[in-house]
Design an enzyme around this catalytic site. Structure first.
Site, PDB file in Angstrom:
ATOM      1  CB  CYS A   8      58.292 -87.261   0.193  1.00 39.76           C
ATOM      2  SG  CYS A   8      59.256 -88.673   0.754  1.00 39.76           S
ATOM      3  N   GLY A  35      52.684 -89.298   2.343  1.00 42.75           N
ATOM      4  CA  GLY A  35      53.660 -89.931   3.217  1.00 42.75           C
ATOM      5  C   GLY A  35      53.168 -89.967   4.640  1.00 42.75           C
ATOM      6  CG  ASN A 109      58.361 -85.807  -3.982  1.00 41.01           C
ATOM      7  OD1 ASN A 109      57.500 -85.372  -4.725  1.00 41.01           O
ATOM      8  ND2 ASN A 109      58.533 -87.093  -3.803  1.00 41.01           N
ATOM      9  N   GLY A 110      61.623 -87.298  -4.110  1.00 36.71           N
ATOM     10  CA  GLY A 110      62.223 -87.922  -5.277  1.00 36.71           C
ATOM     11  C   GLY A 110      63.314 -88.902  -4.902  1.00 36.71           C
ATOM     12  CE1 TYR A 253      47.107 -95.939  -4.484  1.00 35.67           C
ATOM     13  CE2 TYR A 253      49.457 -95.477  -4.535  1.00 35.67           C
ATOM     14  CZ  TYR A 253      48.350 -95.995  -3.889  1.00 35.67           C
ATOM     15  OH  TYR A 253      48.489 -96.577  -2.657  1.00 35.67           O
ATOM     16  CG  ASP A 357      45.173 -97.625  -7.808  1.00 33.00           C
ATOM     17  OD1 ASP A 357      46.306 -98.122  -7.888  1.00 33.00           O
ATOM     18  OD2 ASP A 357      44.533 -97.576  -6.748  1.00 33.00           O
ATOM     19  CB  CYS A 393      59.426 -96.501 -10.147  1.00 30.65           C
ATOM     20  SG  CYS A 393      59.691 -94.706 -10.146  1.00 30.65           S
TER      21      CYS A 393
END
Length: 454
Positions: A8, A35, A109-110, A253, A357, A393
């Site tokens: 995000c 996003g 964000n996270g 990326y 990538d 992740c």
């Protein structure tokens, strides 16, 4: 296309003028790459918070009339991809809620690692009712709970950080203050800038370039920055408690190539990755091409180091939004062609080094190699500017489960055969951190080596 969703993007501004919504709109447009599912802006006018948010791109969600209606002296904004929670309108941010001390707006964000446990605790102990399925609402409840026993909102944020475990960069707007905060590991980027008398915060420095603001610095891991009546103060109670661990994939990326994170140019990092690939995985070829967009800079680096000419290999249709998963093979192939079309005049009859990538499931790489060979490429040698993806992740990147990652079920040779490449080379995991030699931080590389920092 790779089924890895970007992070995000968040933005905040404290200004004495009234055009904060339009400034936030331009900043969010610069962060759109982070996003594309939903976006929103909340403004503070005389201690009251007004907002507008919806699913869609920034340019589609906000009209001039909507922006003109959002008057205030503070604003927070958000562009969203749903790495946790669904993608519906109810999960669009900023989240705005009222509690005993007034209103708060939060953009996040996270991903929290303990969101499920905290949510259960609040529901059972306090009878809390949740309106969304996102981690951000859990953060909001945690701050609100801490505020009941704190003398200020910044003290409440500081106390909440003792409870929250995971990755989070936050911009928070209270009736009088704008607050930015970063988790103690610094997993997600967040920087501070200034435009005249305005103080601004953003996920990436490219947002500052767009609005004409001056970059000041990155927030430290664990730092809380408070802006009140134009004055800026920093709280560092949580700084230095954990190892600095910025997500390395920001350089590979996620981030825009014109951004600078912790003193490291993202573009230079990708060029360096390409140079390393050329040294470690050379190939006899006529041309080097990159897969737009995140493979282009690495391709430039590969060409520079190998002395093989660089050229455009694909034309990207920039008017096509996300490529959704299609139900049939024919539709999936058309979806790829809608976004990328080989430049036949450049690749026909040539031995091509194609730089990208990453490879996740392998399906997209297979289709792109097929496109090049159908366009007449004699050979296609694939080079990736990241190591093999081996682990999911849990910190805000939508990398698939371990079972879905092709590197866990195939050897490098089997991957090469599957995607149809004539040769295949990945960035050596031991050289991963060397792509960002100027970065003034440590890195999280868990998706490649399984070394989870939390």
């Amino acid at each position: 296309m790779k089924n890895i969703k970007e992070e995000c993007g968040i933005f905040g501004i404290y200004d004495t003028g009234m055009s904060v919504a339009k400034t936030t709109y331009y900043a969010l447009s610069a962060l759109q790459h982070r996003g594309q599912e939903a976006c929103g802006i909340a403004v503070n006018l005389n201690r009251d918070i007004f907002y507008h948010k919806d699913v869609g791109l920034v340019g589609d969600v906000f009209t001039d009339d909507i922006l003109n209606s959002l008057q205030g002296t503070m604003a927070v904004g958000h562009v969203r991809y749903s790495t946790a929670g669904g993608g519906g309108r109810e999960n669009a941010q900023p989240l705005v809620f009222g509690y005993r001390k007034g209103q708060l707006a939060i953009a996040h964000n996270g991903n929290l690692r303990n969101a499920k446990e905290l949510k259960h605790e609040y529901q059972v102990t306090n009878g809390s009712i949740f309106q969304t399925t996102s981690d951000t609402e859990v953060i909001a409840y945690t701050i609100a709970k801490a505020r009941a026993e704190s003398t200020s909102i910044q003290e409440a944020v500081c106390k909440a950080m003792n409870v929250l475990k995971g990755s989070y960069s936050l911009v928070i707007m209270s009736p009088q203050k704008l607050i930015a905060a970063k988790d103690p590991w610094g997993l997600r980027p967040l920087c501070m800038g200034q435009k005249g008398s305005s103080i601004v915060f953003a996920s990436e420095s490219c947002a500052f370039d767009t609005i004409g603001a001056k970059f000041i610095r990155e927030l430290e891991p664990g730092e809380i920055v408070v802006v009140e009546k134009g004055n800026v103060t920093s709280i560092k109670e949580h700084c230095g408690k954990e190892k600095s661990s910025l997500c390395i994939f920001e350089y590979i990326y996620f981030a825009r190539p014109d951004s600078v994170i912790y003193n490291q140019s993202v573009y230079d990092a990708r060029v360096t990755a390409g140079k390393i690939l050329a040294k470690d995985h050379p190939a006899l070829a006529d041309l080097v091409i990159g897969v737009p967009d995140s493979g282009l800079a690495a391709a430039v680096g590969f060409a520079y180091e190998s002395k093989i000419p660089y050229t455009e290999g694909f034309i990207k249709n920039r008017y096509v939004a996300r490529t959704f998963i299609k139900p049939t093979q024919e539709e999936r192939e058309i979806a790829v062609r809608m976004k990328l079309n080989p430049l036949k005049i450049n690749v026909e009859g040539k031995r091509i080094i194609m730089v990208d990538d990453s490879i996740v499931r392998g399906t997209t790489s297979k289709r792109i190699v097929t496109l090049l060979k159908e366009a007449g490429a004699k050979e296609v040698h694939v080079r990736l500017s990241s190591p093999l993806f081996l682990h999911p992740c849990y910190y805000g990147t939508d990398i698939p489960s371990k079972e879905e990652l092709i590197a866990n079920t195939h050897t490098v040779e089997q991957i090469r055969e599957y995607i149809g490449a004539d040769s295949l080379g990945f960035l050596d995991s031991e050289k991963l951190e060397s792509i960002a030699p100027n970065a003034e931080c440590g890195f999280c590389t868990a998706c490649f080596d399984g070394s989870y920092v939390i």
